[in-house]
Motif scaffolding. Structure first.
Motif, short mmCIF file in Angstrom:
data_model
loop_
_atom_site.label_atom_id
_atom_site.label_comp_id
_atom_site.label_asym_id
_atom_site.label_seq_id
_atom_site.Cartn_x
_atom_site.Cartn_y
_atom_site.Cartn_z
N PRO A 1 36.08 47.78 38.91
CA PRO A 1 37.53 47.57 38.97
C PRO A 1 38.08 47.77 40.38
O PRO A 1 38.92 46.98 40.84
N ALA A 2 37.61 48.80 41.07
CA ALA A 2 38.12 49.04 42.42
C ALA A 2 37.71 47.91 43.36
O ALA A 2 38.50 47.46 44.19
N LEU A 3 36.49 47.44 43.20
CA LEU A 3 36.04 46.33 44.02
C LEU A 3 36.92 45.11 43.79
O LEU A 3 37.33 44.43 44.73
N THR A 4 37.23 44.87 42.52
CA THR A 4 38.09 43.72 42.18
C THR A 4 39.44 43.82 42.87
O THR A 4 39.88 42.89 43.55
N LEU A 5 40.11 44.94 42.69
CA LEU A 5 41.44 45.10 43.27
C LEU A 5 41.39 45.05 44.80
O LEU A 5 42.27 44.46 45.44
N THR A 6 40.37 45.66 45.39
CA THR A 6 40.25 45.64 46.85
C THR A 6 40.13 44.21 47.35
O THR A 6 40.85 43.77 48.24
N LEU A 7 39.19 43.47 46.77
CA LEU A 7 38.99 42.09 47.21
C LEU A 7 40.24 41.26 46.98
O LEU A 7 40.58 40.41 47.80
N ALA A 8 40.93 41.53 45.87
CA ALA A 8 42.09 40.70 45.54
C ALA A 8 43.16 40.75 46.62
O ALA A 8 43.80 39.74 46.89
#
Lengths: 320, 329, 328
Positions: free
Chosen positions: C198-205
């Protein structure tokens, strides 16, 4: 010492335009305006053509517009998503180029149908948002004074409020449907445009020819229609493209959360059903991938067009 | 030995539309303690020369010829040596100090940066020196703690001058230092620069489009048009007795009160300077020249001698041309 | 006005905006044509008779006049921290208590992602702007544009597909393993394990957007005259970048990052849903499904307050770095 020969009508090398020899050559204001507009448009197009980003975006957009139109025209035969025929969760094959979902419906059909909804909602919501934003911006910038302060407080408020939270509340009150989504996006995304338009109006208002028009007796309506609007339009247009991009992304998110029309699937809706159908844990990449890729491509296209327009309107960006 | 020497300098900018030749063969010599005024309209290449002397032009710009500062060849210098020479060999007083100062840094720190970067003093010593520099330009020392936006236009320009003096350069290049100022302030700043130049024996290149300013401040004048020098000589002589029609027009554009030549005779020059990518054939000035004749379109004039220590690039000066040329047409 | 005046003014403005949000929150549900009681109980399903409706109305104070009666009640309650009770999800339980439970996972997720995406985005943006049109610039530009155009929840689903379903490296849902038998360091590791995707997702987003903004801001600044002045003085390129360019370029970037925080929160909601991450986002989604209005109202309030807070912080940082702003 000799003086250079005088060219009748002025040396064209110096002044660039010929002074007409006779009154017969003089054109009416409307003709001059039309000719000027035509020239401006062709210069604009010539400049736009040079931008690789802009052209790429335009091509992608044209492709999806064609798909959407095709979807509208061919809605009955063979493309009805409710026709359940195929095997469930089948990976891509020749009969089903994008495979099927958990109900056995072809993913390709859904994606094609989804294009018309995603694009339509995105466009309509954007028109609403831009209309409100431009109106607020023009009134605030042109009237100034208390109108300006009030409207700007209102706009700042709109900027602060987290859009998805507001959207969720509004949608939960009104109920899920496409109209809801359009309304929600239209009512929450106008502040950005308003701010932009207002600052542009403020700068136009200060220009000397505007003052002169006023001194010549131009009333408010005339001022807005003939001076403010034409100068604000380019900025609105460049911004509009980016607004559409964001509107499409917003619609996707709202559909994903189940706030869209439960019967017609936009691309976001397809992703929603994919999620609810556990496509992720079941590894059904053909169900998840395509709708998302379409969204990315369309949003990219609008963003690139927006960049290209920005470069033309803001010349100093051109060197980038 | 001259402080600055430019020989056959050609500078071509690199743009999306191709090469733009901004400077097309310029020779300049500035002797020690001398003030050279460089005049011309916008786009004639004078600011480009200013940038070229310290190699501050965009990286893809082509600079050919030789530029020598204090005997050192600038164009072939290594970057390390160039950085050392910048500001200590020559410094620049930029036009529009409004934008030439870092808005988020105190002006004292900006002046001090020039000193500390060249290791001429430690932090504390630098502060003292900054104070004395400010005094030299007529500003109270406490101004060092101000930010640029807290100063008026004239004050900012004085800060720029103080900054230019910080490392005791051999040459100061003043690029339109007073153009953006009100007339009264302009006079003050000019007076300051004149006094400093005289007191410190500075060598200067003073760049502007306002010829009347140059007459007051310069020893010699060079007039530029379309990337070339079209006239040069002692300042007063060039101004009062121009040999090139362009110089005459430029001088006439800035009339001096009391000068009887200008009374009741306002003159201007029609047209615009040529686009560097479309320079007219022959003498580049011929389309706008009130004294042009047939040959002007065909022959490119050189800088012919036009009196003691004077040169002008005009076929009329060459002397060989009379009405006889037209009869032959 | 000076620094202190600036700080006070900004804090006061933030407080006013917060008040406006609370007022807005109040009117959201009352200006509707439908009967508020119907809306409140729609999710519950059961049809109430008139007597029960009247009782419900009284208990919510809805029988009082709208203004000032209900309004003062609402304002008073909210300012005291009483956000009402959940109707559907945890009937009767205080909204604030429920939030307390679900707050920290979201704080963790949003905090880590925002930190990473801002830092990475800014550094990448600076590097790309400095070495304009270099290979890094072109590549990261394309990468960022694509990321910017992606719905963040879809990205999350793709990451699950790849890292969870196919590769099996990370769990696909939850914020901690079910059963919760871990303690101490193992428990922390477990949380990190679940937090990663989830953190990776939000960071990349949001990385893409911050990168684009920083790069564009730096390019703007590099065209300014004072950069030439600094070079002319003989300052080394590295210092020209750090002391002159970046210091000026960071300012508009900070403002834009703060302004876009509302979108980050929106992203957090959808990402938590995708990962079934038990935070405020997931709570909001459930509340939405159940039409639990007090909860939704509370979420709106908290989300708005957070955005207002972020804007305030950004204003203060801006004021610290840009002396021109403090004067006004």
């Amino acid at each position: 010492m000799q003086t250079p020969p005088i060219t009748p009508g002025g040396d064209p090398n110096l002044t660039g335009e010929r002074i007409p020899d006779s009154l017969a050559e003089v054109r009416s204001p409307r003709q001059i305006r039309r000719a000027r507009r035509r020239r401006a448009l062709s210069t604009f197009w010539a400049q736009y053509r040079k931008s690789k980003m802009g052209m790429a975006g335009l091509i992608i957009l044209a492709f999806f517009a064609a798909v959407a139109i095709f979807a509208v025209l061919a809605s009955k035969d063979g493309l009805d998503p409710t026709l359940v025929e195929g095997p469930r969760l089948a990976s891509p094959s020749t009969t089903y180029p994008l495979g099927t979902d958990s109900f056995g419906v072809s993913v390709l059909t859904q994606v094609i149908q989804g294009s018309k909804i995603s694009l339509l909602v995105g466009l309509v919501a954007s028109v609403m948002s831009i209309a409100i934003g431009a109106l607020v911006g023009i009134v605030a910038g042109y009237r100034g004074g208390t109108y300006d302060t009030l409207l700007m407080r209102f706009t700042d408020f709109g900027l602060v409020v987290p859009w998805l939270a507001l959207a969720i509340i509004l949608a939960s009150i009104i109920g899920p449907s496409l109209i809801t989504i359009i309304l929600v996006i239209g009512l929450t995304s106008w502040p950005g445009t308003a701010r932009l338009v207002r600052s542009q109006v403020l700068s136009v208002r200060e220009r000397p020819y505007v003052e002169r028009a006023r001194a010549l007796g131009g009333g408010n309506w005339h001022m807005i229609a003939h001076h403010v609007l034409p100068n604000v339009m380019p900025v609105i247009l460049a911004n509009a493209v980016l607004v559409v991009a964001i509107a499409i992304l917003s619609e996707t998110a709202l559909s994903f959360l189940g706030l869209g029309d439960p019967f017609s699937f936009s691309w976001g809706g397809i992703i929603e059903s994919a999620f609810n159908g556990h496509a992720t844990t079941l590894g059904a990449w053909w169900w998840i991938g395509p709708p998302g890729i379409c969204i990315v491509l369309v949003v990219l296209a609008f963003t690139m067009i927006g960049f290209a327009l920005d470069e033309i309107i803001n010349p100093k960006l051109r060197e980038r | 030995m001259s402080v600055l020497s430019l020989k056959d300098v050609h500078i071509t900018y690199h743009t999306a539309a191709g090469g733009v030749p901004a400077v097309r063969g310029v020779d300049i010599e500035v002797a020690k303690g001398e003030v050279l005024g460089l005049a011309g309209e916008s786009g004639c290449g004078k600011s480009t020369i200013a940038g070229a002397i310290l190699r501050l032009l965009p990286s893809k710009t082509k600079v050919e010829g030789s530029i020598t500062l204090d005997g050192e060849d600038i164009l072939s210098m290594k970057l390390g040596r160039l950085r050392a020479v910048r500001w200590t060999g020559a410094s620049i007083v930029f036009q529009g100090a409004m934008h030439a100062l870092n808005p988020v840094q105190r002006v004292g720190d900006q002046i001090g940066e020039a000193i500390t970067v060249h290791n001429q003093a430690g932090e504390r010593e630098a502060k003292v020196r900054v104070g004395s520099l400010l005094e030299q330009v007529g500003l109270p020392t406490r101004r060092a703690a101000d930010y640029p936006h807290e100063l008026s236009g004239g004050q900012k320009q004085r800060v720029m001058i103080a900054m230019a003096l910080a490392c005791n350069p051999s040459l100061i290049i003043a690029d339109e230092p007073t153009t953006a100022l009100d007339v009264m302030v302009q006079a003050q700043v000019l007076r300051l620069m004149k006094d400093l130049q005289r007191d410190l024996g500075l060598s200067m290149v003073f760049i502007t489009h306002d010829l009347s300013v140059l007459v007051e401040t310069s020893d010699r004048l060079a007039i530029m048009y379309a990337g070339k020098i079209v006239e040069e000589g002692p300042a007063t002589a060039v101004f009062e007795d121009p040999k090139h029609p362009y110089t005459a027009a430029l001088a006439a554009a800035f009339p001096q009160i009391g000068d009887l030549r200008f009374r009741g005779n306002p003159t201007g020059l029609g047209g615009d300077p040529p686009d560097p990518q479309e320079i007219p054939s022959g003498c580049p000035f011929h389309p706008r020249c009130p004294a042009a004749f047939a040959d002007c379109q065909r022959t490119v004039p050189e800088l012919y001698t036009a009196g003691a220590g004077r040169r002008a690039a005009c076929l009329l000066v060459e002397g060989a041309h009379t009405g006889a040329a037209e009869v032959a047409e | 006005m000076g620094t202190r005046g600036y700080i006070l003014k900004k804090m006061f403005q933030a407080f006013l905006t917060l008040l406006a949000v609370i007022v807005f929150n109040f009117f959201l549900f009352r200006i509707l044509p439908a009967d508020p009681v119907d809306i409140l109980t729609r999710g519950a399903g059961a049809k109430l008779d008139d007597a029960e409706k009247a009782e419900l109305r009284a208990s919510y104070g809805l029988d009082k006049s709208l203004f000032p009666g209900q309004f003062m009640d609402f304002m008073g309650d909210t300012l005291r921290g009483d956000l009402g009770q959940s109707i559907i999800q945890r009937p009767g339980q205080d909204v604030t208590a429920i939030f307390g439970e679900f707050m920290w996972p979201t704080l963790l997720l949003v905090g880590v992602s925002t930190l990473l995406s801002t830092v990475l985005g800014i550094f990448m943006g600076i590097y790309a702007g400095w070495r304009r049109n270099g290979t890094f610039d072109m590549f990261s530009m394309g990468f960022s544009l694509v990321l910017y155009s992606m719905p963040e929840f879809w990205l999350g689903m793709l990451l699950i597909l790849l890292f969870s379903t196919t590769l099996g490296w990370f769990p696909s849902s939850g914020r901690a393993s079910v059963g919760g038998a871990y303690t101490g360091l193992a428990a922390v590791a477990d949380i990190v394990n679940h937090l990663f995707l989830p953190a990776l997702t939000l960071t990349l987003a949001y990385l893409g957007e911050y990168y684009l903004v920083m790069r564009s801001s730096l390019l703007d600044v590099l065209g300014e005259d004072y950069i030439t002045t600094a070079r002319a003085k003989g300052v080394r390129e590295k210092w020209v970048l750090r002391r002159h360019a970046v210091r000026n370029a960071l300012l508009p970037t900070i403002t834009l990052i703060a302004l876009s925080f509302g979108f980050v929160l929106g992203g957090a909601i959808t990402v938590e849903v995708v990962f079934s991450y038990k935070g405020l986002g997931g709570l909001t989604y459930d509340a939405l499904q159940n039409r639990d209005f007090p909860l939704l109202q509370g979420v709106f309030l908290i989300a708005s307050a957070t955005v207002i807070g972020m804007n305030l912080i950004a204003d203060l940082i801006y004021g610290y770095f840009d002396p021109r702003v403090r004067e006004a």
